[in-house]
Design an enzyme around this catalytic site. Sequence first.
Site, mmCIF file in Angstrom:
data_model
loop_
_atom_site.group_PDB
_atom_site.id
_atom_site.type_symbol
_atom_site.label_atom_id
_atom_site.label_comp_id
_atom_site.label_asym_id
_atom_site.label_seq_id
_atom_site.Cartn_x
_atom_site.Cartn_y
_atom_site.Cartn_z
ATOM 1 N N PHE A 93 -9.740 9.233 -6.540
ATOM 2 C CA PHE A 93 -9.935 9.714 -5.173
ATOM 3 C C PHE A 93 -9.374 8.704 -4.184
ATOM 4 C CE2 PHE A 93 -12.141 10.230 -1.141
ATOM 5 C CZ PHE A 93 -11.838 11.559 -0.906
ATOM 6 N N ARG A 97 -25.581 -11.917 -11.725
ATOM 7 C CA ARG A 97 -25.266 -13.019 -10.800
ATOM 8 C C ARG A 97 -26.549 -13.787 -10.510
ATOM 9 N NH1 ARG A 97 -22.808 -9.477 -6.468
ATOM 10 N NH2 ARG A 97 -22.531 -8.156 -8.287
ATOM 11 N N SER A 131 -20.729 -2.428 -3.631
ATOM 12 C CA SER A 131 -19.561 -2.338 -2.746
ATOM 13 C C SER A 131 -19.936 -1.534 -1.513
ATOM 14 C CB SER A 131 -18.407 -1.645 -3.477
ATOM 15 O OG SER A 131 -18.704 -0.266 -3.652
ATOM 16 N N ALA A 132 -19.093 -1.602 -0.491
ATOM 17 C CA ALA A 132 -19.375 -0.871 0.749
ATOM 18 C C ALA A 132 -19.517 0.627 0.461
ATOM 19 C CB ALA A 132 -18.262 -1.123 1.762
ATOM 20 N N VAL A 133 -18.573 1.164 -0.307
ATOM 21 C CA VAL A 133 -18.656 2.589 -0.650
ATOM 22 C C VAL A 133 -19.896 2.844 -1.501
ATOM 23 C CG1 VAL A 133 -17.556 4.468 -1.935
ATOM 24 C CG2 VAL A 133 -16.183 3.007 -0.448
ATOM 25 N N TYR A 135 0.855 -1.183 0.000
ATOM 26 C CA TYR A 135 0.000 0.000 0.000
ATOM 27 C C TYR A 135 0.891 1.233 0.000
ATOM 28 C CZ TYR A 135 -4.612 2.057 0.792
ATOM 29 O OH TYR A 135 -5.806 2.725 0.659
ATOM 30 N N ARG A 159 -22.629 -6.353 -11.437
ATOM 31 C CA ARG A 159 -22.441 -7.515 -12.311
ATOM 32 C C ARG A 159 -23.643 -8.440 -12.195
ATOM 33 N NH1 ARG A 159 -16.982 -10.039 -10.493
ATOM 34 N NH2 ARG A 159 -17.889 -9.222 -8.582
ATOM 35 N N MET A 172 -9.113 8.450 -0.005
ATOM 36 C CA MET A 172 -9.525 9.063 1.258
ATOM 37 C C MET A 172 -8.331 9.401 2.144
ATOM 38 S SD MET A 172 -12.339 10.110 2.481
ATOM 39 C CE MET A 172 -12.055 11.373 3.697
ATOM 40 N N MET A 209 -11.519 -3.180 -9.079
ATOM 41 C CA MET A 209 -11.789 -4.584 -8.784
ATOM 42 C C MET A 209 -11.499 -5.524 -9.950
ATOM 43 S SD MET A 209 -14.976 -4.627 -6.152
ATOM 44 C CE MET A 209 -16.221 -3.988 -7.255
#
Lengths: 369, 369
Positions: free
Chosen positions: A302, A211, A187-189, A87, A209, A304, A280
């Site tokens: 972006f 599924r 997604s969480a965001v 990271y 997507r 954070m 992803m």
Amino acid sequence: MPFTRAGISLVRALKHNPNKSNYILTSQIRTYSGKATKLLYEDYGEPAKVVKVVEETLSKVKPNEVLVKILAAPVNPADINTIEGKYPSKPKLPAVPGNEGVGRILEVGSDVTNLAVGDHVVPLQQNLGTWRTHAVLPAEAFLKVPLELGLVPAATLTVNPCTAFRMLRDFVDLKPGDVVIQNGANSAVGQFVIQIARTWGIKTVNIVRNRPEIDKLKDYLNCLGASVVLTEEELRATDIFKTEKFAKPRLALNCVGGKSATEIMRHLQNSCPIVTYGGMSREPVTVATSALIFKDIQVRGFWMSAWSKKNATSEERFEMFDELICMMVNKELKEAEHTLISFSDYAEALKNTLNPKGQGKKYILNFNT
Amino acid sequence: MPFTRAGISLVRALKHNPNKSNYILTSQIRTYSGKATKLLYEDYGEPAKVVKVVEETLSKVKPNEVLVKILAAPVNPADINTIEGKYPSKPKLPAVPGNEGVGRILEVGSDVTNLAVGDHVVPLQQNLGTWRTHAVLPAEAFLKVPLELGLVPAATLTVNPCTAFRMLRDFVDLKPGDVVIQNGANSAVGQFVIQIARTWGIKTVNIVRNRPEIDKLKDYLNCLGASVVLTEEELRATDIFKTEKFAKPRLALNCVGGKSATEIMRHLQNSCPIVTYGGMSREPVTVATSALIFKDIQVRGFWMSAWSKKNATSEERFEMFDELICMMVNKELKEAEHTLISFSDYAEALKNTLNPKGQGKKYILNFNT
């Protein structure tokens, strides 16, 4: 003045939501023995190999410091990448892992006036090291949050909801009725994007997507406030932007990359941005030359962590916390799906967080057991 | 107030460059017969098929109009694309082709105060239709330029030099000593980038494709003021950004796309833009997710036509013309390489402008023969 602001939040929260049922009792916290258990890594590498459990006797609390008992701390994919050394944000070694969490103040130094014993706090600084039972740290490293804010919303406040908030706020001046398109909408965001946009009167076109049980996912996102949910295939064939219901989007949010990014970009109004905050698909973002020149599409990113560092003490940072906390206390923001796991079982969380099979599963270390 | 500004330019130009040798005599202009010869197309299509020669008797000059004798007009690739109907900027049909040029005022309407007989003018509006011997048009469609400005610099003022100027001015606040990197550095715009940057004290790192006689091209660009010229292969191996001579670039300019764009982007400072104004490789611009998120690289595009339309009457537009004209009169900007061709031979220019074998060859229609 973060603490004053949080105080205001608290007052507003109580006003909006006098029912305190959301308050998770922390009276179960065991008595502090002067000792702490923490995770520690001395080298970057595979978490299972480099992360160890260490017992320590904590130093005395200095005048500007506080003693915090950690109550809950999530395991984010970025935490794993940080331990691996992959990271861009690299803590000095040896380091205690964990970037987010919520704690309870057990003791305050003599100079500390804005925090009191019993307050709940979340970290204001990056890589504070939340994967430990107790810590003695400078008071300025923490933001007071109201007790009415649940432990999980508090422990997961500083990254995902803030990412959604800032992306909706900082790239285009969105007005009620404007449209935002996003991929990876589950997604969480993405889920916070849907909910924050809804409270601001902004429409969201949400791409996921295809599924098995796609309808179940669509129902779920619709319940959060999605204006419409489409699979990638449905987006390619859609005519919703030709109807009066949806103007062309003024903002596209991308956490997938590759073709998916190209598809959402296609629908943008001229001179509007696509903001990337994840990848992803592991494919880069590809932009047609004509979209850049003739449509003036603006391709941005972006992060954070960078925003928080740059705006560490800014007004707008604390206004954001205030607004998000209010939304959460008022149940306008649903907490992200998660799996609580005892701190002592941390190895399971480390192992599964980046495991493709466990994708979307978010572990939160629970120190309250 | 364009005319006043051009007047200022003229005064400044004369002050800086009292030698009038650059003034191309226009006394050879044949007497105006009241008739004009113009090119015209009624449908979009292959230029050789749709563009025809038309003779017309011009209408009388109205109070707000001027009669202009066109002296020179370039054939730009965008002109060909416009005739083909492939360009986003679509004139109403039937249309006279030609977007740039320089003319001489032969007659002014009774209300026109800022233009006088004998003045040289360039079009202020898009797709004015410069491929004709004479035109009667509103005075506001023209900008007066000083006679000291050569015919070729005047005829090619409004697109390429302006594109270079705006890209260097509008995306980053460049300071003397800052570094700009560009690919396709030998393009018409690229050459103006080198020269304008040089006059502003900005360093340029110029990337070109390898070719036979590469040293000759390097010498040429170095003479224009390039700080360094590298082939694409040399860029991949270079360590110039690790020395003290070159800071990392704060701006990247891309007219190639594909791998070349990716390579120049790699060297950018964080939070800096790459601006695309062309796509010679016909490959899109591909950006790594990490470059967007962690480096905050900003991917933008620039189109002079859109800028001019949006800023048609803005102060900064006329300041730009003023500054560029001064640079040209002072010989700080070399005119782009070109081939003068008689208006009557226009078909040759139409045929060869987009011909890959004639790449880089710029035709300028000469009406002065």
